[in-house]
Design a protein around this motif. Structure first.
Motif, PDB file in Angstrom:
ATOM      1  N   THR A  59      13.972 -19.110 -54.108  1.00  0.00           N
ATOM      2  CA  THR A  59      14.431 -20.287 -53.383  1.00  0.00           C
ATOM      3  C   THR A  59      13.291 -21.308 -53.455  1.00  0.00           C
ATOM      4  O   THR A  59      12.202 -20.994 -53.936  1.00  0.00           O
ATOM      5  CB  THR A  59      14.781 -19.965 -51.916  1.00  0.00           C
ATOM      6  OG1 THR A  59      13.570 -19.799 -51.167  1.00  0.00           O
ATOM      7  CG2 THR A  59      15.642 -18.713 -51.814  1.00  0.00           C
ATOM      8  N   ALA A  89      18.906 -19.213 -49.453  1.00  0.00           N
ATOM      9  CA  ALA A  89      19.588 -19.168 -50.745  1.00  0.00           C
ATOM     10  C   ALA A  89      20.799 -20.092 -50.739  1.00  0.00           C
ATOM     11  O   ALA A  89      21.066 -20.788 -51.722  1.00  0.00           O
ATOM     12  CB  ALA A  89      20.010 -17.742 -51.059  1.00  0.00           C
ATOM     13  N   ALA A 108      20.103 -23.624 -51.358  1.00  0.00           N
ATOM     14  CA  ALA A 108      19.703 -23.946 -52.733  1.00  0.00           C
ATOM     15  C   ALA A 108      20.863 -24.560 -53.513  1.00  0.00           C
ATOM     16  O   ALA A 108      20.662 -25.153 -54.553  1.00  0.00           O
ATOM     17  CB  ALA A 108      19.202 -22.692 -53.446  1.00  0.00           C
TER      18      ALA A 108
END
Length: 209
Positions: free
Chosen positions: A91, A28, A31
């Motif tokens: 993700t 995450a 990202a």
């Protein structure tokens, strides 16, 4: 090295332990900061995670509150609600389902600038999003007698909404006015040129009697 889909599935299968959660956090974080472009990603669905956003906006993992706000903000940046009505953490390499008891966020603050048709209502959510209500970010009001009565919701992004807190709702009520909407006088609030009806004005008057 970029994680593969198999890596994502393995990460999810291990999500009951700290390493599995750390792996999800790591992906995450990669990202990017802020709201990630989750609508452009189409990874495989890897299953459901024992994670839930409670009615008061608290995030739980494995039945335990997530007390670290930076971690909550990180997860919130990769949230997506799909057409199936379910919410996912997304993700580039995985999509995992989570539970949402009511709304994804809580609107905890509002600021009103200007007046009349020029008024702009700016909201801040519990995870730090700042959103100006308007045509692209409408307010809707739901009257639920079986729960908490009148509940305002603000569209934050995509299909993700913030429940307006009770204190902020009282502030909105102070900003409301009677406006003719399609021939019906409504008690409503304005922002960025848009009118958001709350309820018929005569209904509000009856409630106030």
């Amino acid at each position: 090295m970029t994680p593969t889909t198999d890596d994502a599935r393995k990460g999810l299968s291990d999500a009951s332990d700290a390493k599995g959660l750390e792996a999800l956090i790591s992906r995450a974080a990669r990202a990017g900061k802020g709201a990630a472009p989750v609508d452009r990603w189409n990874p495989d669905f890897c299953g459901d995670l024992d994670m839930e956003i409670k009615r008061d906006g608290t995030w739980f993992y494995l039945g335990t509150p997530i007390g670290r706000m930076p971690l909550v903000q990180l997860f919130s940046s990769v949230l997506r609600k799909d057409e199936d009505g379910k919410t996912y953490l997304v993700t580039p390499v995985e999509k995992v389902g989570i539970r949402v008891e009511d709304a994804h966020f809580i609107a905890v603050e509002v600021n009103a600038a200007g007046s009349g048709a020029e008024q702009v209502l700016t909201f801040r959510t519990n995870v730090g999003d700042v959103v100006e209500a308007g045509p692209d970010h409408p307010l809707r009001f739901v009257d639920e007698d079986e729960t908490d009565g009148l509940k305002p919701y603000l569209l934050v992004r995509g299909r993700l909404e913030a429940l307006v807190s009770r204190a902020v709702m009282y502030e909105l009520a102070e900003l409301g006015e009677e406006i003719d909407v399609d021939g019906i006088v409504m008690f409503a609030v304005r922002s960025k040129g848009a009118v958001f009806p709350v309820m018929p004005a005569d209904q509000l008057r009856r409630l106030s009697e």
